[in-house]
Scaffold this active site. Sequence first.
Site, PDB file in Angstrom:
ATOM      1  N   LYS A   1       0.881  -1.176   0.069  1.00 23.76           N
ATOM      2  CA  LYS A   1       0.064  -0.116   0.098  1.00 23.76           C
ATOM      3  C   LYS A   1       0.801   1.334   0.196  1.00 23.76           C
ATOM      4  O   LYS A   1       0.759   2.265  -0.975  1.00 23.76           O
ATOM      5  CB  LYS A   1      -0.811   0.210   1.241  1.00 23.76           C
ATOM      6  CG  LYS A   1      -1.915  -1.159   1.263  1.00 23.76           C
ATOM      7  CD  LYS A   1      -2.637  -0.997   2.445  1.00 23.76           C
ATOM      8  CE  LYS A   1      -1.987  -1.066   3.835  1.00 23.76           C
ATOM      9  NZ  LYS A   1      -1.195  -2.359   4.220  1.00 23.76           N
TER      10      LYS A   1
ATOM     11  N   ARG B   1      -9.960   1.367   8.638  1.00 20.85           N
ATOM     12  CA  ARG B   1      -9.299   0.172   9.030  1.00 20.85           C
ATOM     13  C   ARG B   1     -10.560  -0.370   9.815  1.00 20.85           C
ATOM     14  O   ARG B   1     -10.301  -1.594  10.190  1.00 20.85           O
ATOM     15  CB  ARG B   1      -8.193   0.306   9.863  1.00 20.85           C
ATOM     16  CG  ARG B   1      -6.968  -0.304   9.374  1.00 20.85           C
ATOM     17  CD  ARG B   1      -5.919   0.190  10.347  1.00 20.85           C
ATOM     18  NE  ARG B   1      -4.661  -0.624  10.055  1.00 20.85           N
ATOM     19  CZ  ARG B   1      -3.575  -0.383   9.466  1.00 20.85           C
ATOM     20  NH1 ARG B   1      -3.656   1.043   8.819  1.00 20.85           N
ATOM     21  NH2 ARG B   1      -2.513  -1.117   9.415  1.00 20.85           N
TER      22      ARG B   1
ATOM     23  N   ARG C   1      11.879  -5.593   5.403  1.00 18.97           N
ATOM     24  CA  ARG C   1      11.536  -3.983   5.271  1.00 18.97           C
ATOM     25  C   ARG C   1      12.448  -3.281   6.128  1.00 18.97           C
ATOM     26  O   ARG C   1      12.622  -3.368   7.269  1.00 18.97           O
ATOM     27  CB  ARG C   1      10.107  -3.750   5.324  1.00 18.97           C
ATOM     28  CG  ARG C   1      10.045  -2.220   5.287  1.00 18.97           C
ATOM     29  CD  ARG C   1       8.622  -1.873   5.280  1.00 18.97           C
ATOM     30  NE  ARG C   1       7.769  -2.278   6.465  1.00 18.97           N
ATOM     31  CZ  ARG C   1       6.367  -2.142   6.645  1.00 18.97           C
ATOM     32  NH1 ARG C   1       5.678  -1.733   5.434  1.00 18.97           N
ATOM     33  NH2 ARG C   1       5.747  -2.803   7.599  1.00 18.97           N
TER      34      ARG C   1
ATOM     35  N   ARG D   1      11.412  -1.293  11.566  1.00 14.04           N
ATOM     36  CA  ARG D   1      10.066  -0.790  12.450  1.00 14.04           C
ATOM     37  C   ARG D   1       9.792  -1.988  13.628  1.00 14.04           C
ATOM     38  O   ARG D   1      10.070  -2.964  13.395  1.00 14.04           O
ATOM     39  CB  ARG D   1       8.821  -0.825  11.514  1.00 14.04           C
ATOM     40  CG  ARG D   1       8.360   0.521  10.770  1.00 14.04           C
ATOM     41  CD  ARG D   1       7.402   0.458   9.882  1.00 14.04           C
ATOM     42  NE  ARG D   1       6.003  -0.163  10.445  1.00 14.04           N
ATOM     43  CZ  ARG D   1       4.899  -0.062   9.638  1.00 14.04           C
ATOM     44  NH1 ARG D   1       5.108   0.346   8.315  1.00 14.04           N
ATOM     45  NH2 ARG D   1       3.900  -0.915  10.098  1.00 14.04           N
TER      46      ARG D   1
ATOM     47  N   ARG E   1      -0.956  -8.405  13.168  1.00 13.78           N
ATOM     48  CA  ARG E   1      -1.501  -7.382  12.533  1.00 13.78           C
ATOM     49  C   ARG E   1      -2.438  -8.096  11.148  1.00 13.78           C
ATOM     50  O   ARG E   1      -3.427  -7.417  10.982  1.00 13.78           O
ATOM     51  CB  ARG E   1      -0.466  -6.606  11.863  1.00 13.78           C
ATOM     52  CG  ARG E   1       0.153  -5.828  12.836  1.00 13.78           C
ATOM     53  CD  ARG E   1       1.576  -5.068  12.484  1.00 13.78           C
ATOM     54  NE  ARG E   1       1.587  -4.398  11.362  1.00 13.78           N
ATOM     55  CZ  ARG E   1       2.897  -4.353  10.663  1.00 13.78           C
ATOM     56  NH1 ARG E   1       3.859  -4.824  11.037  1.00 13.78           N
ATOM     57  NH2 ARG E   1       2.799  -3.919   9.269  1.00 13.78           N
TER      58      ARG E   1
HETATM   59  P1  AP5 Z   1       4.894  -1.607   1.703  1.00 16.19           P
HETATM   60  O1  AP5 Z   1       4.637  -0.852   0.422  1.00 16.19           O
HETATM   61  O2  AP5 Z   1       5.669  -0.913   3.041  1.00 16.19           O
HETATM   62  O3  AP5 Z   1       3.639  -2.305   2.483  1.00 16.19           O
HETATM   63  P2  AP5 Z   1       2.193  -2.024   3.076  1.00 16.19           P
HETATM   64  O4  AP5 Z   1       1.322  -2.505   2.495  1.00 16.19           O
HETATM   65  O5  AP5 Z   1       2.173  -0.316   3.230  1.00 16.19           O
HETATM   66  O6  AP5 Z   1       2.684  -2.526   4.877  1.00 16.19           O
HETATM   67  P3  AP5 Z   1       2.326  -1.761   6.061  1.00 16.19           P
HETATM   68  O7  AP5 Z   1       2.971  -2.980   6.971  1.00 16.19           O
HETATM   69  O8  AP5 Z   1       3.086  -0.516   6.242  1.00 16.19           O
HETATM   70  O9  AP5 Z   1       0.997  -1.675   6.400  1.00 16.19           O
HETATM   71  P4  AP5 Z   1       0.281  -1.902   7.640  1.00 16.19           P
HETATM   72  O10 AP5 Z   1      -1.357  -1.619   7.217  1.00 16.19           O
HETATM   73  O11 AP5 Z   1       0.269  -2.969   8.660  1.00 16.19           O
HETATM   74  O12 AP5 Z   1       0.909  -0.310   8.503  1.00 16.19           O
HETATM   75  P5  AP5 Z   1       0.524   0.802   8.918  1.00 16.19           P
HETATM   76  O13 AP5 Z   1       1.860   1.697   8.800  1.00 16.19           O
HETATM   77  O14 AP5 Z   1      -0.694   1.367   7.842  1.00 16.19           O
HETATM   78  O15 AP5 Z   1       5.821  -2.859   1.396  1.00 16.19           O
HETATM   79  C1  AP5 Z   1       6.180  -3.779   2.507  1.00 16.19           C
HETATM   80  C2  AP5 Z   1       7.543  -4.405   2.017  1.00 16.19           C
HETATM   81  O16 AP5 Z   1       7.433  -5.116   0.797  1.00 16.19           O
HETATM   82  C3  AP5 Z   1       8.641  -3.330   1.553  1.00 16.19           C
HETATM   83  O17 AP5 Z   1       9.881  -3.837   2.080  1.00 16.19           O
HETATM   84  C4  AP5 Z   1       8.610  -3.301   0.027  1.00 16.19           C
HETATM   85  O18 AP5 Z   1       9.809  -2.718  -0.319  1.00 16.19           O
HETATM   86  C5  AP5 Z   1       8.222  -4.732  -0.210  1.00 16.19           C
HETATM   87  N1  AP5 Z   1       7.369  -4.840  -1.411  1.00 16.19           N
HETATM   88  C6  AP5 Z   1       6.225  -3.933  -1.921  1.00 16.19           C
HETATM   89  N2  AP5 Z   1       5.891  -4.319  -3.139  1.00 16.19           N
HETATM   90  C7  AP5 Z   1       6.568  -5.451  -3.555  1.00 16.19           C
HETATM   91  C8  AP5 Z   1       6.523  -6.433  -4.704  1.00 16.19           C
HETATM   92  N3  AP5 Z   1       5.619  -6.224  -5.441  1.00 16.19           N
HETATM   93  N4  AP5 Z   1       7.253  -7.426  -4.610  1.00 16.19           N
HETATM   94  C9  AP5 Z   1       8.366  -7.676  -3.569  1.00 16.19           C
HETATM   95  N5  AP5 Z   1       8.447  -6.861  -2.359  1.00 16.19           N
HETATM   96  C10 AP5 Z   1       7.458  -5.768  -2.281  1.00 16.19           C
HETATM   97  O19 AP5 Z   1      -0.122   0.670  10.390  1.00 16.19           O
HETATM   98  C11 AP5 Z   1       0.725   0.485  11.210  1.00 16.19           C
HETATM   99  C12 AP5 Z   1       0.002   0.368  12.655  1.00 16.19           C
HETATM  100  O20 AP5 Z   1      -0.492   1.799  12.930  1.00 16.19           O
HETATM  101  C13 AP5 Z   1      -0.990  -0.403  12.724  1.00 16.19           C
HETATM  102  O21 AP5 Z   1      -0.658  -1.657  13.167  1.00 16.19           O
HETATM  103  C14 AP5 Z   1      -2.008   0.458  13.804  1.00 16.19           C
HETATM  104  O22 AP5 Z   1      -1.377   0.268  15.111  1.00 16.19           O
HETATM  105  C15 AP5 Z   1      -1.608   1.897  13.488  1.00 16.19           C
HETATM  106  N6  AP5 Z   1      -2.556   2.481  12.716  1.00 16.19           N
HETATM  107  C16 AP5 Z   1      -2.413   2.738  11.277  1.00 16.19           C
HETATM  108  N7  AP5 Z   1      -3.632   3.300  10.959  1.00 16.19           N
HETATM  109  C17 AP5 Z   1      -4.475   2.930  11.812  1.00 16.19           C
HETATM  110  C18 AP5 Z   1      -6.047   3.337  11.773  1.00 16.19           C
HETATM  111  N8  AP5 Z   1      -6.639   3.805  10.622  1.00 16.19           N
HETATM  112  N9  AP5 Z   1      -6.582   3.010  12.834  1.00 16.19           N
HETATM  113  C19 AP5 Z   1      -6.067   2.383  13.821  1.00 16.19           C
HETATM  114  N10 AP5 Z   1      -4.667   1.999  14.044  1.00 16.19           N
HETATM  115  C20 AP5 Z   1      -3.968   2.496  12.862  1.00 16.19           C
END
Ligand code: AP5
Length: 213
Positions: free
Chosen positions: A15, A90, A127, A159, A170
């Site tokens: 994402k 979410r 990552r 992270r 997660r």
């Molecule tokens: P990346 O693009 O970083 O993946 P992502 O989908 O953004 O993953 P996240 O782990 O950031 O999502 P998340 O939803 O768990 O975390 P968030 O920060 O929102 O890619 C991942 C890896 O894969 C990278 O190394 C990349 O290079 C690699 N990659 C990408 N594409 C690839 C491909 N095609 N092939 C191979 N490799 C590839 O949330 C974190 C925390 O914040 C949550 O757990 C929660 O506690 C809190 N939070 C955030 N938003 C909310 C909300 N709305 N409500 C409540 N709590 C929230």
Amino acid sequence: MKRRTLFLGPPGSGKGTHATRLSREFGIPHVSTGDMLRKHVSQQTELGRRAAELMESGALVPDALVLEMVVERLSRPDASRGWVLDGFPRTMPQAKALDSALEPRGIDLVIVLEAPESEILERITGRRVCPLGHVYHVRTQPPRVEGVCDVDGEELQHRRDDTAGVVTQRVAIYHSETAPLIEHYGGAQVVRRVDGTGDRGDVYRRVAAAFRG
Ligand code: AP5
């Protein structure tokens, strides 16, 4: 163009990777609640203090805290022409609050990025991120100099929630709390499922095609 776009998809589905690129190419802000919350944590704001422990354990931050933050962000002038939301909504209460805030127009496009759990774990544990949000992978997308961001020279970090145990938690929360939103938006005919596996450039081309409509 689908200017009010949001991404759904499990942790590590890409994402952040593709939302950043869409934002750059089409000139609309990338609004990531994960990045915003991590900034609060690093600046030790009141919100950051309340969110830190929850995020480290893989739990969600309470809806009310996240909602206030997002509504403020979307009210800024640069968001008037659209945005790419990443990590929000979410939960069903977050989705309904967003629907109300956007009335009467609503969401243009929901991109559901799909990636199998077998791949997610490898992606997330490898990552590395810079404090300004640039994303790398130790094996498949390494920086030119180990441990240093190509773009801004900042030190790369692992992270605290990117461990195998926390990722499992997660992913489970994604399936129980967030995946049901696909059905919520499905009724509005705006959902596009995109295969998030394979070469990043190919995935992005599929994402951009959905965005252009
Ligand atoms: P990346 O693009 O970083 O993946 P992502 O989908 O953004 O993953 P996240 O782990 O950031 O999502 P998340 O939803 O768990 O975390 P968030 O920060 O929102 O890619 C991942 C890896 O894969 C990278 O190394 C990349 O290079 C690699 N990659 C990408 N594409 C690839 C491909 N095609 N092939 C191979 N490799 C590839 O949330 C974190 C925390 O914040 C949550 O757990 C929660 O506690 C809190 N939070 C955030 N938003 C909310 C909300 N709305 N409500 C409540 N709590 C929230």
